[in-house]
Design a protein around this motif. Structure first.
Motif, PDB file in Angstrom:
ATOM      1  N   PHE A 200      -5.989 -12.586   7.205  1.00  0.00           N
ATOM      2  CA  PHE A 200      -6.837 -11.344   7.238  1.00  0.00           C
ATOM      3  C   PHE A 200      -6.838 -10.662   8.706  1.00  0.00           C
ATOM      4  O   PHE A 200      -6.533  -9.447   8.866  1.00  0.00           O
ATOM      5  CB  PHE A 200      -8.215 -11.379   6.345  1.00  0.00           C
ATOM      6  CG  PHE A 200      -8.965 -10.236   6.781  1.00  0.00           C
ATOM      7  CD1 PHE A 200      -8.853  -8.868   6.077  1.00  0.00           C
ATOM      8  CD2 PHE A 200      -9.924 -10.233   7.920  1.00  0.00           C
ATOM      9  CE1 PHE A 200      -9.570  -8.037   6.468  1.00  0.00           C
ATOM     10  CE2 PHE A 200     -10.563  -9.344   8.080  1.00  0.00           C
ATOM     11  CZ  PHE A 200     -10.577  -7.757   7.313  1.00  0.00           C
ATOM     12  N   TRP A 201      -7.215 -11.666   9.504  1.00  0.00           N
ATOM     13  CA  TRP A 201      -7.511 -11.056  10.894  1.00  0.00           C
ATOM     14  C   TRP A 201      -6.274 -10.594  11.454  1.00  0.00           C
ATOM     15  O   TRP A 201      -6.216  -9.731  12.167  1.00  0.00           O
ATOM     16  CB  TRP A 201      -8.250 -12.279  11.703  1.00  0.00           C
ATOM     17  CG  TRP A 201      -9.639 -12.487  11.333  1.00  0.00           C
ATOM     18  CD1 TRP A 201     -10.670 -11.784  11.957  1.00  0.00           C
ATOM     19  CD2 TRP A 201     -10.033 -13.127  10.154  1.00  0.00           C
ATOM     20  NE1 TRP A 201     -11.659 -12.202  11.231  1.00  0.00           N
ATOM     21  CE2 TRP A 201     -11.474 -12.920  10.252  1.00  0.00           C
ATOM     22  CE3 TRP A 201      -9.554 -14.157   9.402  1.00  0.00           C
ATOM     23  CZ2 TRP A 201     -12.398 -13.589   9.209  1.00  0.00           C
ATOM     24  CZ3 TRP A 201     -10.364 -14.524   8.271  1.00  0.00           C
ATOM     25  CH2 TRP A 201     -11.762 -14.372   8.280  1.00  0.00           C
TER      26      TRP A 201
ATOM     27  N   ARG B 106      -0.121  -2.801  10.370  1.00  0.00           N
ATOM     28  CA  ARG B 106      -0.342  -2.550   8.996  1.00  0.00           C
ATOM     29  C   ARG B 106      -1.839  -2.289   8.439  1.00  0.00           C
ATOM     30  O   ARG B 106      -2.128  -2.244   7.404  1.00  0.00           O
ATOM     31  CB  ARG B 106       0.292  -3.465   8.023  1.00  0.00           C
ATOM     32  CG  ARG B 106       1.882  -3.827   8.393  1.00  0.00           C
ATOM     33  CD  ARG B 106       2.630  -2.310   8.140  1.00  0.00           C
ATOM     34  NE  ARG B 106       3.836  -2.609   7.841  1.00  0.00           N
ATOM     35  CZ  ARG B 106       4.678  -1.698   7.215  1.00  0.00           C
ATOM     36  NH1 ARG B 106       4.274  -0.330   7.582  1.00  0.00           N
ATOM     37  NH2 ARG B 106       6.003  -1.644   7.295  1.00  0.00           N
ATOM     38  N   LYS B 107      -2.724  -2.463   9.488  1.00  0.00           N
ATOM     39  CA  LYS B 107      -4.258  -2.390   9.161  1.00  0.00           C
ATOM     40  C   LYS B 107      -4.561  -1.227   8.162  1.00  0.00           C
ATOM     41  O   LYS B 107      -5.409  -1.506   7.435  1.00  0.00           O
ATOM     42  CB  LYS B 107      -4.954  -2.613  10.351  1.00  0.00           C
ATOM     43  CG  LYS B 107      -5.049  -1.659  11.212  1.00  0.00           C
ATOM     44  CD  LYS B 107      -6.157  -1.871  12.119  1.00  0.00           C
ATOM     45  CE  LYS B 107      -6.476  -0.574  13.145  1.00  0.00           C
ATOM     46  NZ  LYS B 107      -5.537  -0.428  14.297  1.00  0.00           N
TER      47      LYS B 107
ATOM     48  N   LEU C 271     -14.096 -13.246  15.684  1.00  0.00           N
ATOM     49  CA  LEU C 271     -13.551 -13.029  14.215  1.00  0.00           C
ATOM     50  C   LEU C 271     -14.522 -11.748  13.528  1.00  0.00           C
ATOM     51  O   LEU C 271     -13.971 -11.064  12.844  1.00  0.00           O
ATOM     52  CB  LEU C 271     -14.050 -14.446  13.483  1.00  0.00           C
ATOM     53  CG  LEU C 271     -13.048 -15.565  13.775  1.00  0.00           C
ATOM     54  CD1 LEU C 271     -13.587 -16.702  12.992  1.00  0.00           C
ATOM     55  CD2 LEU C 271     -11.805 -15.378  13.642  1.00  0.00           C
ATOM     56  N   SER C 272     -15.948 -11.854  13.840  1.00  0.00           N
ATOM     57  CA  SER C 272     -16.762 -10.794  13.200  1.00  0.00           C
ATOM     58  C   SER C 272     -16.177  -9.406  13.720  1.00  0.00           C
ATOM     59  O   SER C 272     -16.513  -8.491  12.825  1.00  0.00           O
ATOM     60  CB  SER C 272     -17.964 -11.336  13.394  1.00  0.00           C
ATOM     61  OG  SER C 272     -18.381 -11.493  14.779  1.00  0.00           O
ATOM     62  N   VAL C 273     -16.006  -9.272  15.017  1.00  0.00           N
ATOM     63  CA  VAL C 273     -15.877  -7.917  15.204  1.00  0.00           C
ATOM     64  C   VAL C 273     -14.911  -7.131  14.590  1.00  0.00           C
ATOM     65  O   VAL C 273     -14.571  -5.934  14.266  1.00  0.00           O
ATOM     66  CB  VAL C 273     -15.419  -7.772  16.998  1.00  0.00           C
ATOM     67  CG1 VAL C 273     -13.957  -8.184  17.023  1.00  0.00           C
ATOM     68  CG2 VAL C 273     -15.574  -6.455  17.598  1.00  0.00           C
ATOM     69  N   VAL C 274     -13.636  -7.991  14.079  1.00  0.00           N
ATOM     70  CA  VAL C 274     -12.483  -7.491  13.375  1.00  0.00           C
ATOM     71  C   VAL C 274     -13.226  -7.012  11.964  1.00  0.00           C
ATOM     72  O   VAL C 274     -12.439  -6.147  11.156  1.00  0.00           O
ATOM     73  CB  VAL C 274     -11.428  -8.634  13.012  1.00  0.00           C
ATOM     74  CG1 VAL C 274     -10.287  -8.079  12.287  1.00  0.00           C
ATOM     75  CG2 VAL C 274     -10.838  -9.116  14.463  1.00  0.00           C
ATOM     76  N   LEU C 275     -14.108  -7.669  11.405  1.00  0.00           N
ATOM     77  CA  LEU C 275     -14.761  -7.271  10.307  1.00  0.00           C
ATOM     78  C   LEU C 275     -15.445  -5.840  10.331  1.00  0.00           C
ATOM     79  O   LEU C 275     -15.530  -5.152   9.017  1.00  0.00           O
ATOM     80  CB  LEU C 275     -15.862  -8.274   9.556  1.00  0.00           C
ATOM     81  CG  LEU C 275     -14.972  -9.719   9.430  1.00  0.00           C
ATOM     82  CD1 LEU C 275     -15.997 -10.654   8.754  1.00  0.00           C
ATOM     83  CD2 LEU C 275     -13.729  -9.611   8.509  1.00  0.00           C
TER      84      LEU C 275
END
Ligand code: SAM
Length: 335
Positions: free
Chosen positions: A94-95, A102-103, A131-135
């Motif tokens: 996912f990350w 392709r995001k 990790l969380s900044v990507v979410l």
């Protein structure tokens, strides 16, 4: 009952998968800036042997190529898509997708695993800024169900047992999973831990969900699937692989009967998929890894036992399939 013990042993296989990936990254086979956040004391973990690193590389590249082909297919369709990873463990896909080209094609990504694993993963996500900044923004990230689940605008981490009735599992997904979008199911090294009946019921559950969605809501109705698994366990080397796992108290109901070359594509074809194909990691390494990469990989570490490598890689396969609606006018060249 024996179940909690054997499930514990099954869950430990995720630690193996994460350590193998971390090792392949440290040895420069793969690039993955995210995996270290899922492994405690990542910098202290000893590397795995070259054979494991190469296997991890071939598996990862093979699946990455198929996922990329899936995204180009959905792009041609002019739509976004969804991905559901079953038994996702510490996977970082996912990350990697969400920080890659392709995001914008990704509508939603789902991960399901045992509650013990999703709780650990949710904690790792909360602890790591990377990790969380990507979410998304902190206020858009929500922990749910006593810490076993996590929801973000495009990411849903859910606790569930893949052996439970598929309708229960789909009920978990349903608030966020839309039958309107083409959806890719990922089973990376997981079906061996559940019975062939449970695997088949699970895939059929998704088929029914998307068929219903296409009929009732005019959904897209396209379902893709990728399975990575051991296979050919009936030969003498396969028996050794199997008994090594059994010795660790890992039960392998999915290896009974053993998946064979013929049965691999049946996983999808028996559920009405339009096409299904399979390749072993040996075939992929020989014929699908580009020569420049082959060359680069061959210089990373000494490996003198090429025959042993081929023997091991010949016991793992990647199978993929796509199910198009009956009325499809679109091309089925996902290969
Ligand atoms: N897919 C990840 C990868 O390739 O890196 C993890 C693979 S790991 C070998 C197998 C994963 O499947 C573990 O995280 C395990 O907990 C999960 N798993 C096995 N049986 C399961 C079940 N019945 N329900 C939910 N998860 C399960």
């Amino acid at each position: 009952s024996a179940r909690p013990d054997t499930d514990g042993a099954v869950r430990l296989t995720d630690t193996d998968a994460a350590l193998a990936r971390l090792s392949a990254v440290h040895k420069h086979y793969l690039t993955d800036p995210f995996i270290r956040h899922f492994v405690p004391r990542a910098h202290l973990q000893p590397p795995r042997p070259p054979l494991i690193n190469i296997g991890t590389y071939v598996r990862s590249e093979g699946i990455d190529k198929l996922v990329e082909a899936w995204f180009s297919f959905t792009e041609q369709e002019g739509t976004q898509c969804q991905v559901v990873s079953l038994g996702a463990g510490s996977d970082t896909r996912f990350w990697r997708i969400s920080t890659g080209p392709r995001k914008d094609l990704l509508r939603a990504y789902f991960e399901i695993d045992f509650a013990e694993i999703t709780t650990k993963k949710a904690m790792a996500i909360r602890k790591s800024k990377e990790l969380s900044v990507v979410l998304g923004k902190p206020e858009d990230i929500k922990i749910a169900n006593g810490g076993t689940s996590l929801h973000a605008p495009k990411y849903h981490l859910l606790a569930g047992d893949l052996r439970q009735p598929p309708s229960d599992l789909l009920a978990l997904l349903e608030p966020h999973l839309s039958p309107m979008y083409p959806t890719l199911l990922l089973f990376e090294c997981v079906l061996v831990y559940i019975s062939p009946q449970a695997s088949s019921a699970l895939i059929q559950g998704f088929v029914d969900f998307f068929e219903r969605g296409a009929a009732v809501q005019g959904g897209h109705g396209v379902l893709g699937g990728i399975v990575y698994e051991m296979y050919g366990l009936e030969d003498s080397f396969g028996k050794v692989m199997k008994s090594n796992l059994m010795a660790r108290n890992v039960s392998l109901p999915g290896a009974d009967p053993y998946p064979t070359q013929a049965s691999l594509s049946t996983r999808f074809l028996q559920h009405g998929f339009t096409i299904a194909k399979a390749l072993t990691l040996r075939d992929i390494r020989r014929s699908y890894v580009d020569p420049a990469e082959q060359e680069r990989i061959s210089h990373l570490e000494m490996l003198d036992e090429i025959e042993e490598l081929e023997l091991v890689l010949g016991h793992y396969a990647i199978t993929w399939g796509v199910k198009l609606p009956a009325s499809a006018t679109i091309k089925a060249d996902w290969a």
